[in-house]
Scaffold this motif. Structure first.
Motif, short mmCIF file in Angstrom:
data_model
loop_
_atom_site.label_atom_id
_atom_site.label_comp_id
_atom_site.label_asym_id
_atom_site.label_seq_id
_atom_site.Cartn_x
_atom_site.Cartn_y
_atom_site.Cartn_z
N PHE A 1 5.58 -10.98 7.03
CA PHE A 1 4.96 -12.07 6.27
C PHE A 1 5.93 -12.59 5.21
CE2 PHE A 1 1.54 -9.16 7.54
CZ PHE A 1 0.71 -10.02 8.22
N GLN A 2 5.72 -13.82 4.82
CA GLN A 2 6.51 -14.41 3.74
C GLN A 2 5.64 -14.47 2.48
OE1 GLN A 2 8.94 -17.88 4.77
NE2 GLN A 2 8.46 -17.54 6.93
N ILE A 3 5.52 -13.32 1.84
CA ILE A 3 4.66 -13.17 0.66
C ILE A 3 5.54 -13.03 -0.58
CG2 ILE A 3 2.87 -11.75 -0.43
CD1 ILE A 3 2.00 -10.87 2.36
N ASP A 4 5.19 -13.75 -1.63
CA ASP A 4 5.97 -13.71 -2.87
C ASP A 4 6.01 -12.29 -3.44
OD1 ASP A 4 6.14 -16.38 -2.47
OD2 ASP A 4 5.26 -16.97 -4.39
N ASP A 5 7.03 -12.02 -4.23
CA ASP A 5 7.18 -10.73 -4.88
C ASP A 5 5.99 -10.48 -5.81
OD1 ASP A 5 8.00 -8.44 -6.16
OD2 ASP A 5 9.93 -9.22 -6.83
N CYS A 6 5.37 -9.31 -5.66
CA CYS A 6 4.18 -8.97 -6.46
C CYS A 6 4.53 -8.18 -7.72
CB CYS A 6 3.20 -8.14 -5.62
SG CYS A 6 2.67 -8.91 -4.08
N ASN A 7 5.80 -8.04 -8.04
CA ASN A 7 6.20 -7.16 -9.14
C ASN A 7 5.63 -7.60 -10.48
OD1 ASN A 7 7.81 -4.88 -10.11
ND2 ASN A 7 9.04 -6.45 -11.15
N ILE A 8 5.33 -8.89 -10.63
CA ILE A 8 4.75 -9.38 -11.88
C ILE A 8 3.44 -8.66 -12.19
CG2 ILE A 8 3.59 -11.28 -10.69
CD1 ILE A 8 4.93 -11.32 -14.29
N LEU A 9 2.70 -8.25 -11.17
CA LEU A 9 1.43 -7.56 -11.38
C LEU A 9 1.65 -6.18 -11.99
CD1 LEU A 9 -0.44 -8.52 -8.08
CD2 LEU A 9 -0.53 -9.65 -10.30
N ASN A 10 2.77 -5.53 -11.62
CA ASN A 10 3.07 -4.22 -12.19
C ASN A 10 3.43 -4.30 -13.66
OD1 ASN A 10 2.77 -2.65 -9.78
ND2 ASN A 10 4.74 -3.46 -9.05
N GLN A 11 3.77 -5.49 -14.13
CA GLN A 11 4.17 -5.66 -15.52
C GLN A 11 3.00 -5.97 -16.45
OE1 GLN A 11 7.37 -8.56 -15.67
NE2 GLN A 11 8.28 -7.77 -13.78
N ILE A 12 1.82 -6.14 -15.86
CA ILE A 12 0.63 -6.43 -16.67
C ILE A 12 0.05 -5.11 -17.16
CG2 ILE A 12 -1.66 -7.48 -16.70
CD1 ILE A 12 0.64 -9.46 -16.38
N ASN A 13 0.12 -4.89 -18.47
CA ASN A 13 -0.39 -3.65 -19.06
C ASN A 13 -1.67 -3.86 -19.85
OD1 ASN A 13 1.86 -2.05 -18.16
ND2 ASN A 13 3.09 -3.00 -19.79
N ASP A 14 -1.85 -5.05 -20.40
CA ASP A 14 -2.99 -5.32 -21.28
C ASP A 14 -4.07 -6.09 -20.53
OD1 ASP A 14 -1.64 -4.11 -23.39
OD2 ASP A 14 -0.64 -6.00 -23.92
N ARG A 15 -5.29 -5.66 -20.71
CA ARG A 15 -6.42 -6.38 -20.15
C ARG A 15 -6.72 -7.60 -21.03
NH1 ARG A 15 -9.33 -2.81 -16.70
NH2 ARG A 15 -11.30 -3.84 -17.10
N PHE A 16 -7.39 -8.58 -20.44
CA PHE A 16 -7.75 -9.78 -21.20
C PHE A 16 -9.27 -9.91 -21.23
CE2 PHE A 16 -7.98 -11.29 -16.89
CZ PHE A 16 -8.89 -12.34 -16.90
N ILE A 17 -9.76 -10.65 -22.20
CA ILE A 17 -11.20 -10.91 -22.30
C ILE A 17 -11.49 -12.26 -21.66
CG2 ILE A 17 -13.17 -11.18 -23.84
CD1 ILE A 17 -11.99 -8.37 -23.76
N CYS A 18 -12.30 -12.25 -20.62
CA CYS A 18 -12.66 -13.49 -19.93
C CYS A 18 -13.41 -14.40 -20.89
CB CYS A 18 -13.50 -13.19 -18.70
SG CYS A 18 -14.07 -14.67 -17.83
N GLU A 19 -12.99 -15.65 -20.98
CA GLU A 19 -13.62 -16.59 -21.90
C GLU A 19 -15.04 -16.96 -21.49
OE1 GLU A 19 -11.10 -19.95 -22.31
OE2 GLU A 19 -9.56 -18.89 -23.47
N LYS A 20 -15.35 -16.78 -20.20
CA LYS A 20 -16.68 -17.17 -19.72
C LYS A 20 -17.71 -16.05 -19.86
CE LYS A 20 -15.11 -20.74 -16.49
NZ LYS A 20 -15.13 -21.20 -15.08
N CYS A 21 -17.35 -14.84 -19.41
CA CYS A 21 -18.32 -13.73 -19.43
C CYS A 21 -18.03 -12.71 -20.53
CB CYS A 21 -18.36 -13.03 -18.08
SG CYS A 21 -16.84 -12.15 -17.64
N HIS A 22 -16.87 -12.87 -21.19
CA HIS A 22 -16.47 -12.01 -22.32
C HIS A 22 -16.33 -10.55 -21.92
CE1 HIS A 22 -17.19 -15.55 -24.73
NE2 HIS A 22 -18.44 -15.61 -24.29
N ARG A 23 -15.96 -10.31 -20.67
CA ARG A 23 -15.72 -8.95 -20.23
C ARG A 23 -14.22 -8.69 -20.14
NH1 ARG A 23 -20.24 -9.97 -15.98
NH2 ARG A 23 -22.07 -9.15 -17.03
N SER A 24 -13.87 -7.44 -20.21
CA SER A 24 -12.47 -7.05 -20.14
C SER A 24 -12.02 -6.96 -18.69
CB SER A 24 -12.30 -5.69 -20.84
OG SER A 24 -10.98 -5.20 -20.65
N ARG A 25 -10.94 -7.67 -18.36
CA ARG A 25 -10.42 -7.68 -16.99
C ARG A 25 -8.92 -7.45 -17.03
NH1 ARG A 25 -15.30 -6.77 -15.31
NH2 ARG A 25 -16.62 -8.60 -14.92
#
Length: 356
Positions: free
Chosen positions: A83-107
């Motif tokens: 497959f020609q799938i983009d490098d997913c390494n950016i996902l490994n660099q995500i350490n902090d969860r964010f608060i969804c502006e709509k439901c205000h839950r941590s994701r």
């Protein structure tokens, strides 16, 4: 992978902690992230991977993984190399969860309830445009946190919609151009449907039988005389047991059905008694578009010389239809492979975490 009693509990604790980081909070949409705990809850594992036969002990985590997935893990070869799938390494660099502006839950990477992407990932992961719109009808008991259908709306937000049944779209105006992707009796494969639509005998336009190759040579290839036949495709996201209720809905029963040619799954969730061509939702969507594209490319390419003049005459009469046709006249070169972006990442996450 066979585990001994001495390492089972440590592995289970590691599994729970790892998937807590991976956003595996599956305690309903009314979940409260402040209540998360380090206590091992094996029901969460069941929910993520799917239910296992009751005679199998919970303490072997591999029973929650699909056998074909485990076989793939034994090989050093990467099954996604084709497959020609983009490098997913950016996902490994995500350490902090964010608060969804709509439901205000941590994701973590995205909100699987509101379909909002982490601010850290905006503009950094692929966004895919699809030539045909997709409506996903999700069973209310199909948990968002483990559903691969969410991948499609995150990666293609302009062309995918998700509805939780009994909520349904209210803009299905021309049912002749809306199709259900589901293996019902009488369903045509994508290839058969498109060949029948574009190859036909002018004296027998209502014949539903699939023409043979010899008949196709004797018949007219008429893509320039018709509108593109598919406006929207509906996909049901549920287990096989849950599907029955949705299929009985009168709005779904009105739709003609399509199926895709058999493809082997790379899905990791245990699917008791299901064959290897029982695809996850995101795999089914990916192979649907790939098979449509390759079928039409072959048809247009093989008949290009015979229809150049007709195509030029007709272009101004149906510009939208021809825009879609022109898209499919480009050779397939991985245009939809990034639909498997999160799928590939999850596959490798599970494989690497447990050194399967």
């Amino acid at each position: 992978m066979i585990m001994t009693d001495s390492n089972t509990e440590d592995l289970y604790q590691d599994f729970f902690n790892g998937f807590n980081e991976f956003d595996a909070n599956f305690t309903d949409d009314a979940d409260n992230d402040e209540k998360s705990t380090n206590k091992i809850d094996t029901d969460w594992i069941d929910k993520f991977f799917g239910r296992r036969p009751p005679e199998i002990m919970r303490k072997d985590i591999t029973v929650h993984l699909e056998k074909s997935f485990l076989e793939q893990c034994k090989n050093d070869d990467d099954p996604f190399d084709k497959f020609q799938i983009d490098d997913c390494n950016i996902l490994n660099q995500i350490n902090d969860r964010f608060i969804c502006e709509k439901c205000h839950r941590s994701r973590l990477y995205y909100c699987y309830t509101c379909f909002e992407l982490s601010p850290e990932l905006i503009g950094k992961i692929p966004e895919i445009r699809l030539p045909i719109k997709i409506d996903i009808i999700k069973h209310p008991q199909e948990l968002n946190g483990k559903s691969t259908s969410i991948h499609s709306i995150i990666l293609s937000p302009k062309d995918v919609r998700i509805f939780t049944y009994p909520q349904m779209p209210d803009d299905w105006y021309d049912l002749n151009k809306i199709f259900l992707l589901f293996p019902k009796p009488g369903s045509k494969t994508v290839s058969d449907f498109l060949h029948h639509y574009y190859y036909y005998n002018e004296d027998d336009d209502n014949n539903d039988e699939q023409p043979t190759k010899q008949q196709q040579q004797q018949q007219c290839f008429r893509y320039d005389k018709k509108e593109f036949p598919i406006e929207r495709i509906v996909v049901i996201d549920s287990t096989w047991q849950q599907t029955k209720k949705i299929l009985r809905d009168v709005r779904i029963k009105q739709l003609k059905t399509l199926i895709i040619d058999s493809e082997q799954t790379l899905f990791w969730r245990y699917q008791h008694g299901r064959p290897l061509n029982h695809l996850s939702t995101i795999e089914a969507i990916y192979y649907l578009f790939k098979q449509i594209h390759m079928t039409l490319f072959d048809m247009f390419n093989n008949n290009n010389n015979n229809n150049k003049n007709d195509n030029n005459d007709h272009h101004s009469d149906n510009n939208h239809s021809n825009n879609i046709i022109d898209y499919f006249r480009l050779e397939y070169n991985g245009q939809y492979d990034n639909l498997l972006y999160f799928f590939k990442f999850t596959f490798n996450l599970i494989k690497n975490r447990y050194h399967l």
